[in-house]
Design a protein around this motif. Structure first.
Motif, PDB file in Angstrom:
ATOM      1  N   PRO A   1      32.274  34.504  45.575  1.00  0.00           N
ATOM      2  CA  PRO A   1      30.920  34.198  46.066  1.00  0.00           C
ATOM      3  C   PRO A   1      30.817  34.211  47.591  1.00  0.00           C
ATOM      4  O   PRO A   1      29.759  34.549  48.130  1.00  0.00           O
ATOM      5  N   VAL A   2      31.899  33.883  48.289  1.00  0.00           N
ATOM      6  CA  VAL A   2      31.888  33.927  49.758  1.00  0.00           C
ATOM      7  C   VAL A   2      31.636  35.358  50.230  1.00  0.00           C
ATOM      8  O   VAL A   2      30.798  35.618  51.102  1.00  0.00           O
ATOM      9  N   ALA A   3      32.355  36.314  49.633  1.00  0.00           N
ATOM     10  CA  ALA A   3      32.182  37.718  50.028  1.00  0.00           C
ATOM     11  C   ALA A   3      30.787  38.216  49.652  1.00  0.00           C
ATOM     12  O   ALA A   3      30.149  38.944  50.429  1.00  0.00           O
ATOM     13  N   LEU A   4      30.298  37.833  48.470  1.00  0.00           N
ATOM     14  CA  LEU A   4      28.949  38.261  48.059  1.00  0.00           C
ATOM     15  C   LEU A   4      27.887  37.740  49.021  1.00  0.00           C
ATOM     16  O   LEU A   4      26.932  38.448  49.357  1.00  0.00           O
ATOM     17  N   ALA A   5      28.058  36.503  49.476  1.00  0.00           N
ATOM     18  CA  ALA A   5      27.086  35.921  50.414  1.00  0.00           C
ATOM     19  C   ALA A   5      27.149  36.633  51.765  1.00  0.00           C
ATOM     20  O   ALA A   5      26.113  36.903  52.390  1.00  0.00           O
ATOM     21  N   LYS A   6      28.363  36.956  52.225  1.00  0.00           N
ATOM     22  CA  LYS A   6      28.481  37.627  53.528  1.00  0.00           C
ATOM     23  C   LYS A   6      27.861  39.027  53.495  1.00  0.00           C
ATOM     24  O   LYS A   6      27.182  39.426  54.443  1.00  0.00           O
ATOM     25  N   VAL A   7      28.105  39.781  52.425  1.00  0.00           N
ATOM     26  CA  VAL A   7      27.585  41.151  52.396  1.00  0.00           C
ATOM     27  C   VAL A   7      26.063  41.137  52.247  1.00  0.00           C
ATOM     28  O   VAL A   7      25.371  42.024  52.754  1.00  0.00           O
ATOM     29  N   ARG A   8      25.543  40.099  51.605  1.00  0.00           N
ATOM     30  CA  ARG A   8      24.083  39.946  51.515  1.00  0.00           C
ATOM     31  C   ARG A   8      23.511  39.586  52.890  1.00  0.00           C
ATOM     32  O   ARG A   8      22.574  40.206  53.375  1.00  0.00           O
ATOM     33  N   ASP A   9      24.114  38.573  53.532  1.00  0.00           N
ATOM     34  CA  ASP A   9      23.552  38.071  54.790  1.00  0.00           C
ATOM     35  C   ASP A   9      23.785  39.027  55.961  1.00  0.00           C
ATOM     36  O   ASP A   9      22.938  39.143  56.838  1.00  0.00           O
ATOM     37  N   ARG A  10      24.931  39.684  55.975  1.00  0.00           N
ATOM     38  CA  ARG A  10      25.280  40.493  57.148  1.00  0.00           C
ATOM     39  C   ARG A  10      24.935  41.959  56.994  1.00  0.00           C
ATOM     40  O   ARG A  10      24.825  42.678  57.983  1.00  0.00           O
ATOM     41  N   ARG A  11      24.818  42.437  55.731  1.00  0.00           N
ATOM     42  CA  ARG A  11      24.526  43.858  55.514  1.00  0.00           C
ATOM     43  C   ARG A  11      23.253  44.070  54.711  1.00  0.00           C
ATOM     44  O   ARG A  11      22.854  45.219  54.483  1.00  0.00           O
ATOM     45  N   GLY A  12      22.664  42.977  54.223  1.00  0.00           N
ATOM     46  CA  GLY A  12      21.438  43.101  53.431  1.00  0.00           C
ATOM     47  C   GLY A  12      21.650  43.779  52.091  1.00  0.00           C
ATOM     48  O   GLY A  12      20.730  44.352  51.524  1.00  0.00           O
ATOM     49  N   ILE A  13      22.880  43.708  51.558  1.00  0.00           N
ATOM     50  CA  ILE A  13      23.168  44.329  50.260  1.00  0.00           C
ATOM     51  C   ILE A  13      23.380  43.232  49.228  1.00  0.00           C
ATOM     52  O   ILE A  13      24.242  42.368  49.396  1.00  0.00           O
ATOM     53  N   ARG A  14      22.584  43.287  48.165  1.00  0.00           N
ATOM     54  CA  ARG A  14      22.698  42.281  47.106  1.00  0.00           C
ATOM     55  C   ARG A  14      23.508  42.836  45.943  1.00  0.00           C
ATOM     56  O   ARG A  14      22.953  43.425  45.013  1.00  0.00           O
ATOM     57  N   PHE A  15      24.801  42.679  46.011  1.00  0.00           N
ATOM     58  CA  PHE A  15      25.656  43.038  44.880  1.00  0.00           C
ATOM     59  C   PHE A  15      25.623  41.909  43.856  1.00  0.00           C
ATOM     60  O   PHE A  15      25.500  40.731  44.206  1.00  0.00           O
ATOM     61  N   GLU A  16      25.770  42.288  42.588  1.00  0.00           N
ATOM     62  CA  GLU A  16      25.957  41.316  41.514  1.00  0.00           C
ATOM     63  C   GLU A  16      27.462  41.157  41.277  1.00  0.00           C
ATOM     64  O   GLU A  16      28.229  42.088  41.576  1.00  0.00           O
ATOM     65  N   PRO A  17      27.875  40.022  40.701  1.00  0.00           N
ATOM     66  CA  PRO A  17      29.312  39.875  40.391  1.00  0.00           C
ATOM     67  C   PRO A  17      29.855  41.039  39.562  1.00  0.00           C
ATOM     68  O   PRO A  17      31.002  41.449  39.752  1.00  0.00           O
ATOM     69  N   GLY A  18      29.013  41.605  38.681  1.00  0.00           N
ATOM     70  CA  GLY A  18      29.448  42.738  37.861  1.00  0.00           C
ATOM     71  C   GLY A  18      29.682  44.020  38.641  1.00  0.00           C
ATOM     72  O   GLY A  18      30.256  44.978  38.115  1.00  0.00           O
ATOM     73  N   ASP A  19      29.233  44.060  39.899  1.00  0.00           N
ATOM     74  CA  ASP A  19      29.481  45.223  40.762  1.00  0.00           C
ATOM     75  C   ASP A  19      30.829  45.115  41.476  1.00  0.00           C
ATOM     76  O   ASP A  19      31.228  46.041  42.182  1.00  0.00           O
ATOM     77  N   VAL A  20      31.474  43.962  41.332  1.00  0.00           N
ATOM     78  CA  VAL A  20      32.649  43.656  42.162  1.00  0.00           C
ATOM     79  C   VAL A  20      33.939  43.949  41.404  1.00  0.00           C
ATOM     80  O   VAL A  20      34.092  43.574  40.238  1.00  0.00           O
ATOM     81  N   TRP A  21      34.854  44.627  42.091  1.00  0.00           N
ATOM     82  CA  TRP A  21      36.244  44.712  41.638  1.00  0.00           C
ATOM     83  C   TRP A  21      37.109  43.931  42.618  1.00  0.00           C
ATOM     84  O   TRP A  21      37.015  44.137  43.833  1.00  0.00           O
ATOM     85  N   VAL A  22      37.952  43.052  42.088  1.00  0.00           N
ATOM     86  CA  VAL A  22      39.017  42.433  42.872  1.00  0.00           C
ATOM     87  C   VAL A  22      40.296  43.193  42.539  1.00  0.00           C
ATOM     88  O   VAL A  22      40.629  43.364  41.362  1.00  0.00           O
ATOM     89  N   VAL A  23      40.992  43.666  43.565  1.00  0.00           N
ATOM     90  CA  VAL A  23      42.267  44.367  43.352  1.00  0.00           C
ATOM     91  C   VAL A  23      43.367  43.518  43.971  1.00  0.00           C
ATOM     92  O   VAL A  23      43.326  43.220  45.174  1.00  0.00           O
ATOM     93  N   GLY A  24      44.327  43.119  43.149  1.00  0.00           N
ATOM     94  CA  GLY A  24      45.378  42.240  43.661  1.00  0.00           C
ATOM     95  C   GLY A  24      46.675  42.399  42.909  1.00  0.00           C
ATOM     96  O   GLY A  24      46.789  43.235  42.003  1.00  0.00           O
ATOM     97  N   ASP A  25      47.666  41.607  43.293  1.00  0.00           N
ATOM     98  CA  ASP A  25      49.022  41.781  42.751  1.00  0.00           C
ATOM     99  C   ASP A  25      49.574  40.536  42.071  1.00  0.00           C
ATOM    100  O   ASP A  25      50.757  40.516  41.754  1.00  0.00           O
ATOM    101  N   THR A  26      48.739  39.507  41.867  1.00  0.00           N
ATOM    102  CA  THR A  26      49.258  38.280  41.266  1.00  0.00           C
ATOM    103  C   THR A  26      48.272  37.716  40.227  1.00  0.00           C
ATOM    104  O   THR A  26      47.082  38.055  40.246  1.00  0.00           O
ATOM    105  N   PRO A  27      48.754  36.818  39.365  1.00  0.00           N
ATOM    106  CA  PRO A  27      47.837  36.144  38.425  1.00  0.00           C
ATOM    107  C   PRO A  27      46.722  35.381  39.134  1.00  0.00           C
ATOM    108  O   PRO A  27      45.634  35.216  38.585  1.00  0.00           O
ATOM    109  N   LEU A  28      46.968  34.935  40.365  1.00  0.00           N
ATOM    110  CA  LEU A  28      45.941  34.188  41.095  1.00  0.00           C
ATOM    111  C   LEU A  28      44.791  35.101  41.535  1.00  0.00           C
ATOM    112  O   LEU A  28      43.654  34.641  41.668  1.00  0.00           O
ATOM    113  N   ASP A  29      45.079  36.379  41.752  1.00  0.00           N
ATOM    114  CA  ASP A  29      44.003  37.330  42.049  1.00  0.00           C
ATOM    115  C   ASP A  29      43.096  37.479  40.826  1.00  0.00           C
ATOM    116  O   ASP A  29      41.869  37.530  40.952  1.00  0.00           O
TER     117      ASP A  29
END
Ligand SMILES: [Mg+2]
Length: 243
Positions: free
Chosen positions: A159-187
């Motif tokens: 949600p932090v990243a979604l808020a920043k891209v909305r506030d700073r770039r005016g782009i309203r992504f939905e959570p379903g538009d988001v991919w997290v790419v990582g290397d651990t179970p915590l990602d």
């Protein structure tokens, strides 16, 4: 259908780059400079955790109370930034970009409707140093990333990243538009907490077999098949479909 909108959030350590031993040593130096005792051999596992979380665990390993540790934390984190800055040449010398990343990031950068940034436990300054050292900042909008300096709890970072891209770039992504790419179970846990899809890659501490059973939307040994990985991340398929 218009352009597929995708907000791709890359983990840093073990996913985009390996920063080498200097990044780990920076914690020891920062803690030693702050509390006057070396935490050498503390045994704290760092993968997937935020920098504040790692610092608190190292301070706990020195048998400081939680209150004492909290008191030291801001100084340790400032020192951590300084130590990594000082070690920038060592990061360049001993670190490396993970296989395929140097090709995949520009491919995705060229795709319409895609914003790429980072979602990482690193403090913002340290994430910028690590990706900038290897020139990857060209493909990433780091102003809309989510960092360990935004929240100690990684599971709150989508949600932090979604808020920043909305506030700073005016782009309203939905959570379903988001991919997290990582290397651990915590990602994966942080992706799920934020309603995002998750690609796990076995380029960090965890092997493919360890990651494969966790229920991520996709698991890969690495991202060297860049065309297929780009198709996966840009596809309209429901979560669970493999590219
Ligand atoms: Mg990682």
């Amino acid at each position: 259908m218009g352009v597929r909108r995708r907000f791709i959030l890359w983990d840093v350590d073990g996913t985009l780059v390996s920063a080498g031993p200097a990044a780990r040593d920076a914690f020891d130096l920062a803690v030693a400079a702050t509390v006057g005792r070396s935490p050498h051999g503390h045994g704290v596992e760092m993968s997937g955790k935020t920098d504040p979380q790692i610092a608190m665990e190292i301070l706990a390993a020195l048998e400081l109370s939680e209150g004492e540790a909290r008191g030291h934390l801001p100084v340790v984190l400032r020192s951590l930034e300084e130590e990594l800055q000082t070690a920038a040449d060592l990061v360049r010398e001993h670190g490396r970009v993970m296989p395929g990343i140097g090709t995949l990031l520009p491919e995705l950068h060229a795709a319409a409707g895609v914003v790429q940034s980072v979602l990482t436990g690193n403090l913002e300054a340290n994430a910028r140093l690590k990706v900038g050292t290897f020139g990857l900042h060209r493909w990433l909008d780091l102003d809309v990333g989510a960092y360990g300096s935004d929240d100690q709890d990684r599971s709150r970072l989508v949600p932090v990243a979604l808020a920043k891209v909305r506030d700073r770039r005016g782009i309203r992504f939905e959570p379903g538009d988001v991919w997290v790419v990582g290397d651990t179970p915590l990602d994966l846990a942080c992706a799920r907490a934020g309603g995002a899809r998750c690609l796990l890659v076995a380029t960090g501490r965890f092997g493919f077999e360890e990651l494969a059973g966790l229920g991520a939307d996709a698991v890969l040994s690495d991202v060297t098949e860049t065309g297929a990985v780009a198709n996966l991340l840009l596809s309209d398929g429901e979560a669970g479909s493999e590219g």
